[in-house]
Enzyme design. Structure first.
Site, PDB file in Angstrom:
ATOM      1  N   SER A 216      42.734  47.031  21.697  1.00 28.39           N
ATOM      2  CA  SER A 216      43.453  47.935  20.791  1.00 28.39           C
ATOM      3  C   SER A 216      44.338  48.949  21.504  1.00 28.39           C
ATOM      4  O   SER A 216      44.469  50.087  21.051  1.00 28.39           O
ATOM      5  CB  SER A 216      42.455  48.634  19.851  1.00 28.39           C
TER       6      SER A 216
ATOM      7  N   GLY B 158      41.156  43.910  18.826  1.00 24.03           N
ATOM      8  CA  GLY B 158      41.692  43.643  17.486  1.00 24.03           C
ATOM      9  C   GLY B 158      41.107  44.502  16.384  1.00 24.03           C
ATOM     10  O   GLY B 158      41.285  44.192  15.209  1.00 24.03           O
TER      11      GLY B 158
ATOM     12  N   ASN C 165      48.998  39.559  26.115  1.00 21.88           N
ATOM     13  CA  ASN C 165      48.350  38.299  25.737  1.00 21.88           C
ATOM     14  C   ASN C 165      48.756  37.975  24.302  1.00 21.88           C
ATOM     15  O   ASN C 165      48.283  38.607  23.367  1.00 21.88           O
ATOM     16  CB  ASN C 165      46.824  38.476  25.860  1.00 21.88           C
TER      17      ASN C 165
ATOM     18  N   GLU D 187      37.356  35.622  23.681  1.00 21.61           N
ATOM     19  CA  GLU D 187      37.532  34.625  22.610  1.00 21.61           C
ATOM     20  C   GLU D 187      37.224  33.219  23.127  1.00 21.61           C
ATOM     21  O   GLU D 187      36.742  32.365  22.377  1.00 21.61           O
ATOM     22  CB  GLU D 187      38.961  34.729  22.036  1.00 21.61           C
TER      23      GLU D 187
ATOM     24  N   HIS E 193      38.409  35.004  28.843  1.00 19.99           N
ATOM     25  CA  HIS E 193      38.658  35.914  27.721  1.00 19.99           C
ATOM     26  C   HIS E 193      37.492  35.799  26.743  1.00 19.99           C
ATOM     27  O   HIS E 193      36.944  34.714  26.541  1.00 19.99           O
ATOM     28  CB  HIS E 193      39.982  35.565  27.033  1.00 19.99           C
TER      29      HIS E 193
ATOM     30  N   LYS F 207      48.105  35.389  22.619  1.00 23.75           N
ATOM     31  CA  LYS F 207      47.096  34.569  21.929  1.00 23.75           C
ATOM     32  C   LYS F 207      47.780  33.418  21.185  1.00 23.75           C
ATOM     33  O   LYS F 207      48.813  32.930  21.643  1.00 23.75           O
ATOM     34  CB  LYS F 207      46.234  35.453  21.017  1.00 23.75           C
TER      35      LYS F 207
ATOM     36  N   GLU G 234      37.423  44.297  28.894  1.00 24.99           N
ATOM     37  CA  GLU G 234      37.760  44.245  27.473  1.00 24.99           C
ATOM     38  C   GLU G 234      36.485  44.248  26.635  1.00 24.99           C
ATOM     39  O   GLU G 234      35.884  43.186  26.403  1.00 24.99           O
ATOM     40  CB  GLU G 234      38.544  42.965  27.153  1.00 24.99           C
TER      41      GLU G 234
HETATM   42  P1  13P Z   1      44.121  43.689  21.075  1.00 24.82           P
HETATM   43  O1  13P Z   1      45.066  44.530  21.910  1.00 24.82           O
HETATM   44  O2  13P Z   1      44.798  43.032  19.920  1.00 24.82           O
HETATM   45  O3  13P Z   1      42.903  44.454  20.708  1.00 24.82           O
HETATM   46  O4  13P Z   1      43.645  42.472  22.025  1.00 24.82           O
HETATM   47  C1  13P Z   1      43.183  42.731  23.301  1.00 24.82           C
HETATM   48  C2  13P Z   1      43.000  41.458  24.011  1.00 24.82           C
HETATM   49  O5  13P Z   1      42.141  40.663  23.662  1.00 24.82           O
HETATM   50  C3  13P Z   1      43.894  41.171  25.143  1.00 24.82           C
HETATM   51  O6  13P Z   1      43.471  40.076  25.876  1.00 24.82           O
END
Ligand code: 13P
Length: 245
Positions: A205, A170, A6, A94, A92, A8, A164
């Site tokens: 992560s 992150g 992803n 976010e 997601h 982003k 997740e």
């Molecule tokens: P990170 O791997 O940067 O923690 O992000 C995970 C994520 O949100 C994948 O959709």
């Protein structure tokens, strides 16, 4: 196994093309592992042209519930399909936390994806607060139930589930593989017999140091990688970990 990246809201078109080229030339096409990348909407077409002959799929990070019409700024599932996407991420964290997406809206997006033949990747997971108060299972089950009520058990099982935990996204703090396995077991039990083959992946992560232990767990069928998917070598190493299993 499934390894998804992803991207982003990162990089400009040039960066996306370079990353795609590096992935294309490094991907060994060992077909026990499906590789899917999720560039920003604007970069999907260019990236798909580069990676598709190397058996790397592409998907959208989000979609509209509407089919077409007066929805300024939205992207429909059919549009994603039309430019070569096979998958779409829905719900997601976010999107849920920064854009106010509710369980009900996420369920509609999941249904819209299935309607056009895109495979939805449904993200579920608890916040740090919910984690600390022992509500993980409850939160995840509620998020799954909302989708199940909309598309039925068969519909839910035909997508992919990504667990997740918000506190691991992150932060550099991946959840412990044994703990993830236990949440994945709960998810699997919600899917019943029909869900025996449904892929349940972990995100948060993930990197080349921790993915082998994660992927070795019985009910962890791969990963949804954020930050580490922006570095070609690192993402390719994670793919290699999955291919070994
Ligand atoms: P990170 O791997 O940067 O923690 O992000 C995970 C994520 O949100 C994948 O959709």
């Amino acid at each position: 196994m499934l390894v998804a990246g992803n991207w982003k809201m990162n990089g400009l078109l040039n960066d996306a093309e370079h990353l795609a080229e590096k992935l294309a030339s490094g991907n060994t096409q060992n077909r026990n592992t499906e590789v899917i990348i999720f560039p920003p909407f604007l970069h999907i077409s260019a990236v798909a042209r580069i990676v598709q002959k190397f058996d790397i799929k592409t998907g959208g990070q989000n979609c509209s519930v509407a089919e077409s019409g007066a929805n300024t700024g939205e992207i429909s599932c059919e549009m994603l399909l039309d430019i070569g996407c096979s998958h779409v991420i829905v719900g997601h964290s976010e999107r849920r936390s920064l854009h106010g997406e509710t369980d009900a809206l996420v369920a509609k997006k999941y249904a819209a994806a299935l309607d056009v033949g895109l495979t939805p990747i449904l993200c579920v997971g608890e916040s740090l607060e919910q984690h600390n108060s022992g509500e993980t299972e409850e939160v995840v089950v509620r998020q799954l139930s909302s989708v199940r009520e909309t598309v039925g058990l068969g519909g839910l099982c035909s997508g992919i589930i990504a667990y997740e935990p918000l506190w691991s996204i992150g932060t550099g703090r991946a959840a412990l593989p044994s703990k993830v396995q236990s949440v994945h077991e709960t998810i699997r039990s919600c899917l019943g017999d029909e869900g025996a083959k449904t892929r349940i992946v972990y995100g948060g992560s993930l990197n080349s140091q921790n993915s082998a232990a994660m992927f070795a767990e019985k009910d962890i069928d791969g990963g949804l990688v954020g930050g580490a998917s922006l570095q070609a070598e690192e993402f390719l190493r994670i793919i290699k970990m999955a291919e070994r299993l």
